[in-house]
Write a protein that holds these residues in place. Structure first.
Motif, PDB file in Angstrom:
ATOM      1  N   ASP A   1      31.901  10.127  17.591  1.00 30.52           N
ATOM      2  CA  ASP A   1      33.007   9.211  17.307  1.00 30.52           C
ATOM      3  C   ASP A   1      32.819   7.807  17.876  1.00 30.52           C
ATOM      4  O   ASP A   1      33.733   6.987  17.823  1.00 30.52           O
ATOM      5  CB  ASP A   1      34.313   9.800  17.861  1.00 30.52           C
ATOM      6  N   THR A   2      31.644   7.517  18.412  1.00 27.19           N
ATOM      7  CA  THR A   2      31.437   6.235  19.080  1.00 27.19           C
ATOM      8  C   THR A   2      30.228   5.516  18.492  1.00 27.19           C
ATOM      9  O   THR A   2      29.108   6.051  18.520  1.00 27.19           O
ATOM     10  CB  THR A   2      31.216   6.434  20.594  1.00 27.19           C
ATOM     11  N   ALA A   3      30.452   4.313  17.957  1.00 30.17           N
ATOM     12  CA  ALA A   3      29.350   3.524  17.400  1.00 30.17           C
ATOM     13  C   ALA A   3      28.423   3.034  18.514  1.00 30.17           C
ATOM     14  O   ALA A   3      28.876   2.831  19.655  1.00 30.17           O
ATOM     15  CB  ALA A   3      29.911   2.341  16.623  1.00 30.17           C
ATOM     16  N   PRO A   4      27.144   2.859  18.212  1.00 36.12           N
ATOM     17  CA  PRO A   4      26.512   3.066  16.909  1.00 36.12           C
ATOM     18  C   PRO A   4      26.275   4.544  16.611  1.00 36.12           C
ATOM     19  O   PRO A   4      26.141   5.359  17.507  1.00 36.12           O
ATOM     20  CB  PRO A   4      25.185   2.316  17.051  1.00 36.12           C
ATOM     21  N   PHE A   5      26.225   4.846  15.290  1.00 31.11           N
ATOM     22  CA  PHE A   5      25.962   6.195  14.818  1.00 31.11           C
ATOM     23  C   PHE A   5      24.516   6.279  14.344  1.00 31.11           C
ATOM     24  O   PHE A   5      23.963   5.304  13.822  1.00 31.11           O
ATOM     25  CB  PHE A   5      26.925   6.541  13.676  1.00 31.11           C
ATOM     26  N   TYR A   6      23.917   7.456  14.511  1.00 31.23           N
ATOM     27  CA  TYR A   6      22.500   7.625  14.182  1.00 31.23           C
ATOM     28  C   TYR A   6      22.298   8.822  13.254  1.00 31.23           C
ATOM     29  O   TYR A   6      22.965   9.846  13.385  1.00 31.23           O
ATOM     30  CB  TYR A   6      21.671   7.859  15.452  1.00 31.23           C
ATOM     31  N   ALA A   7      21.361   8.671  12.323  1.00 29.17           N
ATOM     32  CA  ALA A   7      20.954   9.769  11.444  1.00 29.17           C
ATOM     33  C   ALA A   7      19.440   9.721  11.284  1.00 29.17           C
ATOM     34  O   ALA A   7      18.864   8.648  11.082  1.00 29.17           O
ATOM     35  CB  ALA A   7      21.624   9.654  10.078  1.00 29.17           C
ATOM     36  N   THR A   8      18.819  10.873  11.384  1.00 28.28           N
ATOM     37  CA  THR A   8      17.372  10.956  11.227  1.00 28.28           C
ATOM     38  C   THR A   8      17.043  12.021  10.196  1.00 28.28           C
ATOM     39  O   THR A   8      17.500  13.160  10.301  1.00 28.28           O
ATOM     40  CB  THR A   8      16.687  11.321  12.561  1.00 28.28           C
ATOM     41  N   LYS A   9      16.262  11.634   9.187  1.00 29.33           N
ATOM     42  CA  LYS A   9      15.869  12.588   8.157  1.00 29.33           C
ATOM     43  C   LYS A   9      14.902  13.607   8.743  1.00 29.33           C
ATOM     44  O   LYS A   9      14.037  13.273   9.538  1.00 29.33           O
ATOM     45  CB  LYS A   9      15.204  11.856   6.986  1.00 29.33           C
ATOM     46  N   GLU A  10      15.078  14.860   8.313  1.00 30.37           N
ATOM     47  CA  GLU A  10      14.313  15.951   8.921  1.00 30.37           C
ATOM     48  C   GLU A  10      13.833  16.923   7.847  1.00 30.37           C
ATOM     49  O   GLU A  10      14.552  17.256   6.912  1.00 30.37           O
ATOM     50  CB  GLU A  10      15.207  16.685   9.915  1.00 30.37           C
ATOM     51  N   MET A  11      12.585  17.352   8.005  1.00 29.60           N
ATOM     52  CA  MET A  11      12.059  18.463   7.219  1.00 29.60           C
ATOM     53  C   MET A  11      11.497  19.482   8.198  1.00 29.60           C
ATOM     54  O   MET A  11      11.764  19.398   9.391  1.00 29.60           O
ATOM     55  CB  MET A  11      10.990  17.967   6.239  1.00 29.60           C
ATOM     56  N   ALA A  12      10.767  20.438   7.710  1.00 25.45           N
ATOM     57  CA  ALA A  12      10.174  21.450   8.575  1.00 25.45           C
ATOM     58  C   ALA A  12       8.713  21.119   8.844  1.00 25.45           C
ATOM     59  O   ALA A  12       8.044  20.471   8.038  1.00 25.45           O
ATOM     60  CB  ALA A  12      10.284  22.827   7.946  1.00 25.45           C
ATOM     61  N   GLU A  13       8.234  21.553  10.002  1.00 18.55           N
ATOM     62  CA  GLU A  13       6.827  21.429  10.349  1.00 18.55           C
ATOM     63  C   GLU A  13       6.252  22.835  10.518  1.00 18.55           C
ATOM     64  O   GLU A  13       6.949  23.751  10.929  1.00 18.55           O
ATOM     65  CB  GLU A  13       6.657  20.643  11.647  1.00 18.55           C
ATOM     66  N   ALA A  14       4.971  23.003  10.190  1.00 18.84           N
ATOM     67  CA  ALA A  14       4.340  24.317  10.252  1.00 18.84           C
ATOM     68  C   ALA A  14       3.311  24.367  11.374  1.00 18.84           C
ATOM     69  O   ALA A  14       2.581  23.405  11.603  1.00 18.84           O
ATOM     70  CB  ALA A  14       3.674  24.648   8.918  1.00 18.84           C
ATOM     71  N   LEU A  15       3.274  25.497  12.058  1.00 18.48           N
ATOM     72  CA  LEU A  15       2.288  25.702  13.109  1.00 18.48           C
ATOM     73  C   LEU A  15       1.063  26.429  12.571  1.00 18.48           C
ATOM     74  O   LEU A  15      -0.063  26.010  12.756  1.00 18.48           O
ATOM     75  CB  LEU A  15       2.910  26.504  14.258  1.00 18.48           C
ATOM     76  N   THR A  16       1.304  27.527  11.875  1.00 15.47           N
ATOM     77  CA  THR A  16       0.192  28.319  11.345  1.00 15.47           C
ATOM     78  C   THR A  16       0.755  29.288  10.319  1.00 15.47           C
ATOM     79  O   THR A  16       1.961  29.367  10.125  1.00 15.47           O
ATOM     80  CB  THR A  16      -0.530  29.079  12.476  1.00 15.47           C
ATOM     81  N   THR A  17      -0.122  30.008   9.650  1.00 16.51           N
ATOM     82  CA  THR A  17       0.318  31.117   8.816  1.00 16.51           C
ATOM     83  C   THR A  17       0.357  32.375   9.667  1.00 16.51           C
ATOM     84  O   THR A  17      -0.271  32.443  10.720  1.00 16.51           O
ATOM     85  CB  THR A  17      -0.638  31.340   7.625  1.00 16.51           C
ATOM     86  N   THR A  18       1.084  33.384   9.208  1.00 18.02           N
ATOM     87  CA  THR A  18       1.212  34.609   9.988  1.00 18.02           C
ATOM     88  C   THR A  18       0.469  35.770   9.364  1.00 18.02           C
ATOM     89  O   THR A  18       0.605  36.905   9.817  1.00 18.02           O
ATOM     90  CB  THR A  18       2.687  35.000  10.162  1.00 18.02           C
ATOM     91  N   GLY A  19      -0.304  35.538   8.317  1.00 22.14           N
ATOM     92  CA  GLY A  19      -1.053  36.610   7.679  1.00 22.14           C
ATOM     93  C   GLY A  19      -2.394  36.828   8.353  1.00 22.14           C
ATOM     94  O   GLY A  19      -2.957  35.929   8.977  1.00 22.14           O
ATOM     95  N   GLY A  20      -2.928  38.037   8.230  1.00 24.67           N
ATOM     96  CA  GLY A  20      -4.232  38.324   8.812  1.00 24.67           C
ATOM     97  C   GLY A  20      -4.749  39.661   8.356  1.00 24.67           C
ATOM     98  O   GLY A  20      -4.225  40.280   7.425  1.00 24.67           O
ATOM     99  N   LEU A  21      -5.803  40.129   9.013  1.00 23.17           N
ATOM    100  CA  LEU A  21      -6.401  41.419   8.697  1.00 23.17           C
ATOM    101  C   LEU A  21      -5.496  42.544   9.190  1.00 23.17           C
ATOM    102  O   LEU A  21      -5.020  42.506  10.323  1.00 23.17           O
ATOM    103  CB  LEU A  21      -7.777  41.534   9.358  1.00 23.17           C
ATOM    104  N   GLN A  22      -5.262  43.521   8.352  1.00 23.30           N
ATOM    105  CA  GLN A  22      -4.401  44.623   8.754  1.00 23.30           C
ATOM    106  C   GLN A  22      -5.118  45.491   9.785  1.00 23.30           C
ATOM    107  O   GLN A  22      -6.304  45.820   9.633  1.00 23.30           O
ATOM    108  CB  GLN A  22      -3.985  45.451   7.543  1.00 23.30           C
ATOM    109  N   VAL A  23      -4.396  45.838  10.848  1.00 20.62           N
ATOM    110  CA  VAL A  23      -4.963  46.594  11.967  1.00 20.62           C
ATOM    111  C   VAL A  23      -4.059  47.771  12.308  1.00 20.62           C
ATOM    112  O   VAL A  23      -2.883  47.803  11.929  1.00 20.62           O
ATOM    113  CB  VAL A  23      -5.141  45.699  13.215  1.00 20.62           C
ATOM    114  N   ASN A  24      -4.621  48.712  13.061  1.00 18.63           N
ATOM    115  CA  ASN A  24      -3.800  49.809  13.566  1.00 18.63           C
ATOM    116  C   ASN A  24      -3.345  49.504  14.982  1.00 18.63           C
ATOM    117  O   ASN A  24      -3.524  48.383  15.477  1.00 18.63           O
ATOM    118  CB  ASN A  24      -4.559  51.140  13.475  1.00 18.63           C
ATOM    119  N   GLU A  25      -2.782  50.508  15.665  1.00 23.40           N
ATOM    120  CA  GLU A  25      -2.220  50.268  16.996  1.00 23.40           C
ATOM    121  C   GLU A  25      -3.285  49.966  18.043  1.00 23.40           C
ATOM    122  O   GLU A  25      -2.965  49.511  19.148  1.00 23.40           O
ATOM    123  CB  GLU A  25      -1.377  51.470  17.433  1.00 23.40           C
TER     124      GLU A  25
END
Length: 248
Positions: A168-192
């Motif tokens: 409620d107090t000027a100045p007001f701020y707005a920043t455009k935002e998208m998503a950022e990626a770290l890595t993919t989560t897929g890989g070779l299937q493994v057992n326990e």
């Protein structure tokens, strides 16, 4: 699956030697990989829980959601982006929202600079014009937010009342935002035992996969509700494999 509006503003890692060679070598001898599409570890650009509005000027998510949920919510908005909003009291807001775990992502000054480095205006109407969102809707959204702040309860998305702060107090701020990626989560299937499985779901003798080369861990999303889960699995399963091999 992501919406057709899916966008990324960048990758959070620049490990250019991560070219998937481990996956390809294992697949060449019959290893089985996680099914496609492989999901991404997504973060919103801004990790502090500032109020978010979409391209229609409306709130669309509980900003205190875990990072993966927040990033996924951003992806589902038209255009795949949002704006996070604050005002002249941003320093006090950051102080109030701050927690010890936040320090892992930089000092408070970084959050303040990020929140005030975008669009700036002396009124909400002017800010809405710069954002390209409907002014009436945006002003109504912020006024409603302020009313909930006064009541100490977010009746829309459950933002914790003790961390809510009026805009409620000027100045007001707005920043455009998208998503950022770290890595993919897929890989070779493994057992326990971290043994790589072939396409018949049987372990390949002498072949193990750890860390981001291994799959069978995440599906659909990477849960930020437990920080450093990916690092932890590298350490735990790496130790287990080392112990097993030493016995042999």
């Amino acid at each position: 699956m992501f919406s057709t509006n899916f966008q990324l503003c960048g990758w959070l890692t620049y490990a250019r030697n991560c070219t998937g060679d481990g996956h390809e070598m294992a697949k060449a001898i019959g290893a089985m990989e996680d099914e496609y599409p492989h999901s991404l570890m997504l973060d919103p650009m801004q990790l502090m829980p500032f109020v978010r509005v979409n391209s229609k000027g409306k709130r669309f998510v509980g900003e205190y959601e875990t990072y993966d949920h927040l990033a996924s919510a951003i992806q589902t908005q038209y255009g795949g982006y949002d704006f996070f909003i604050t005002d002249a009291n941003v320093v006090e807001a950051v102080d109030n929202m701050w927690s010890p775990s936040s320090s892992a992502y930089g000092p408070k000054e970084t959050w303040v600079a990020s929140a005030t480095g975008g669009l700036t205006a002396d009124s909400l109407e002017e800010l809405a014009e710069q954002m390209g969102v409907p002014s009436d809707t945006f002003v109504e959204t912020i006024n409603h937010w302020n009313e909930m702040c006064d009541a100490g309860e977010d009746s829309d998305f459950g933002y914790p009342g003790e961390y809510m702060h009026r805009i409620d107090t000027a100045p007001f701020y707005a920043t455009k935002e998208m998503a950022e990626a770290l890595t993919t989560t897929g890989g070779l299937q493994v057992n326990e035992y971290s043994q790589v499985l072939n396409t018949a779901n049987e372990p390949i003798e002498g072949l193990y996969a750890l860390g981001n080369t291994s799959g069978s861990m995440f599906y659909g999303t990477y849960p930020h509700s437990l920080n450093c889960l990916n690092h932890t699995r590298c350490i735990v399963f790496g130790y287990n494999v080392g112990e097993k091999l030493s016995e042999e």
